[in-house]
Scaffold this motif. Structure first.
Motif, mmCIF file in Angstrom:
data_model
loop_
_atom_site.group_PDB
_atom_site.id
_atom_site.type_symbol
_atom_site.label_atom_id
_atom_site.label_comp_id
_atom_site.label_asym_id
_atom_site.label_seq_id
_atom_site.Cartn_x
_atom_site.Cartn_y
_atom_site.Cartn_z
ATOM 1 N N ARG A 1 0.831 -1.209 0.000
ATOM 2 C CA ARG A 1 0.000 0.000 0.000
ATOM 3 C C ARG A 1 0.863 1.256 0.000
ATOM 4 N NH1 ARG A 1 -2.044 3.639 3.239
ATOM 5 N NH2 ARG A 1 -0.896 2.833 5.021
ATOM 6 N N GLN A 2 1.939 1.228 0.828
ATOM 7 C CA GLN A 2 2.840 2.379 0.856
ATOM 8 C C GLN A 2 3.533 2.566 -0.493
ATOM 9 O OE1 GLN A 2 5.481 1.819 4.145
ATOM 10 N NE2 GLN A 2 3.899 2.198 5.697
ATOM 11 N N GLU A 3 3.966 1.435 -1.107
ATOM 12 C CA GLU A 3 4.580 1.532 -2.435
ATOM 13 C C GLU A 3 3.595 2.092 -3.455
ATOM 14 O OE1 GLU A 3 5.995 -2.292 -3.431
ATOM 15 O OE2 GLU A 3 7.758 -2.215 -2.090
ATOM 16 N N TYR A 4 2.322 1.636 -3.359
ATOM 17 C CA TYR A 4 1.307 2.160 -4.275
ATOM 18 C C TYR A 4 1.093 3.656 -4.068
ATOM 19 C CZ TYR A 4 -3.316 3.017 -6.222
ATOM 20 O OH TYR A 4 -4.369 3.547 -6.902
ATOM 21 N N GLU A 5 1.063 4.081 -2.787
ATOM 22 C CA GLU A 5 0.890 5.510 -2.510
ATOM 23 C C GLU A 5 2.070 6.312 -3.034
ATOM 24 O OE1 GLU A 5 -1.619 7.161 -1.225
ATOM 25 O OE2 GLU A 5 -2.868 5.387 -0.950
ATOM 26 N N ILE A 6 3.299 5.746 -2.850
ATOM 27 C CA ILE A 6 4.491 6.455 -3.343
ATOM 28 C C ILE A 6 4.450 6.561 -4.866
ATOM 29 C CG2 ILE A 6 6.992 6.269 -3.576
ATOM 30 C CD1 ILE A 6 6.963 4.968 -0.748
ATOM 31 N N LYS A 7 4.094 5.437 -5.525
ATOM 32 C CA LYS A 7 3.995 5.466 -6.989
ATOM 33 C C LYS A 7 2.909 6.431 -7.447
ATOM 34 C CE LYS A 7 5.766 0.807 -7.856
ATOM 35 N NZ LYS A 7 5.434 -0.544 -8.371
ATOM 36 N N LYS A 8 1.804 6.446 -6.699
ATOM 37 C CA LYS A 8 0.718 7.362 -7.042
ATOM 38 C C LYS A 8 1.177 8.813 -6.947
ATOM 39 C CE LYS A 8 -4.073 8.403 -5.788
ATOM 40 N NZ LYS A 8 -5.168 8.074 -4.825
ATOM 41 N N GLN A 9 1.896 9.142 -5.842
ATOM 42 C CA GLN A 9 2.402 10.502 -5.687
ATOM 43 C C GLN A 9 3.404 10.836 -6.785
ATOM 44 O OE1 GLN A 9 1.431 12.828 -3.544
ATOM 45 N NE2 GLN A 9 -0.081 11.463 -2.599
ATOM 46 N N GLU A 10 4.303 9.861 -7.098
ATOM 47 C CA GLU A 10 5.263 10.109 -8.179
ATOM 48 C C GLU A 10 4.552 10.316 -9.512
ATOM 49 O OE1 GLU A 10 7.811 6.766 -8.135
ATOM 50 O OE2 GLU A 10 9.001 7.438 -6.388
#
Length: 230
Positions: A113-122
């Motif tokens: 989930r954190q990786e998805y959020e980071i990718k989403k922000q990027e």
């Protein structure tokens, strides 16, 4: 109803009430809970009396040396565990394993989930950067088109001014050529013939007795045209 009757009735009610209370108290004493409590209290009193008489006995644990104990101590075999205890231990281990697996999956899902959020922000930052670059390019393109349009307008204006200047020069050249041609044509024309009166006055010796100005016909026509024009 007389007073004696009232007193007698009251005494009877008091006797009945007392009998009911005594009966309820007797029935309550007959309950098993009360009997059990009585037995327990009597037993406790007896045990308390015996505690003072009882001597302290120290038990010693004696281990007999056998081949099984020697193997267990040496580590050759493990201690004997009953089947029910082994099953309980296995269930505990399975429960712990399931709990650890659940925690691992929870941590894995949290990491994803954190990786998805980071990718989403990027991705959002990348889209914002691309949008800003597109806006900058769009503004630059608009400015470039405006500059080109202004240059085209200036160039067209310069060409128009040059064309008008050239047309004016050609017009002036045409007018000068026409004037030169008119002068050449006038120069090539024969002089006008004198009139009979001019010849008459010339013969008598006074060619212009009235001080007249004789002009050729073409000269007069040209002067009239100039007067009408100006």
């Amino acid at each position: 109803m007389t007073k004696s009757n009232l007193i007698r009735k009251k005494n009877v009610e008091d006797i009945r009430r007392k009998n009911v209370e005594e009966n309820q108290l007797f029935l309550k004493q007959l309950l098993m809970a009360n009997i059990r409590d009585d037995f327990i209290n009597s037993a406790r009193t007896v045990l308390r009396k015996k505690e003072n008489i009882k001597k302290s006995i120290q038990l010693e644990r004696v281990e007999h040396i056998t081949r099984y104990r020697e193997k267990v101590k040496s580590g050759e075999i493990g201690p004997y565990v009953p089947e029910w205890q082994r099953q309980i231990e296995e269930k505990k281990k399975e429960a712990e394993k399931r709990l650890l697996e659940k925690e691992r999956k929870k941590l894995e899902s949290e990491r994803k989930r954190q990786e998805y959020e980071i990718k989403k922000q990027e991705r959002l930052l990348e889209n914002e950067r691309k949008r800003q670059e597109y806006e900058i390019k769009k503004q630059q393109k608009l400015l470039e088109n405006e500059r080109k349009r202004q240059e085209r307008l200036l160039e067209n204006e310069q060409k128009r001014q040059e064309r008008l200047f050239e047309e004016a020069l050609r017009q002036i050249e045409r007018e000068l050529k026409m004037e030169e041609k008119a002068k050449i044509r006038l120069a090539r024309q024969r002089p006008p013939k004198p009139t009979k009166w001019a010849l008459y006055y010339k013969e008598i010796g006074n060619s212009n007795p009235y001080q007249r100005i004789f002009k050729p016909r073409l000269t007069k026509v040209g002067e009239r045209i100039q007067q009408n024009l100006f």
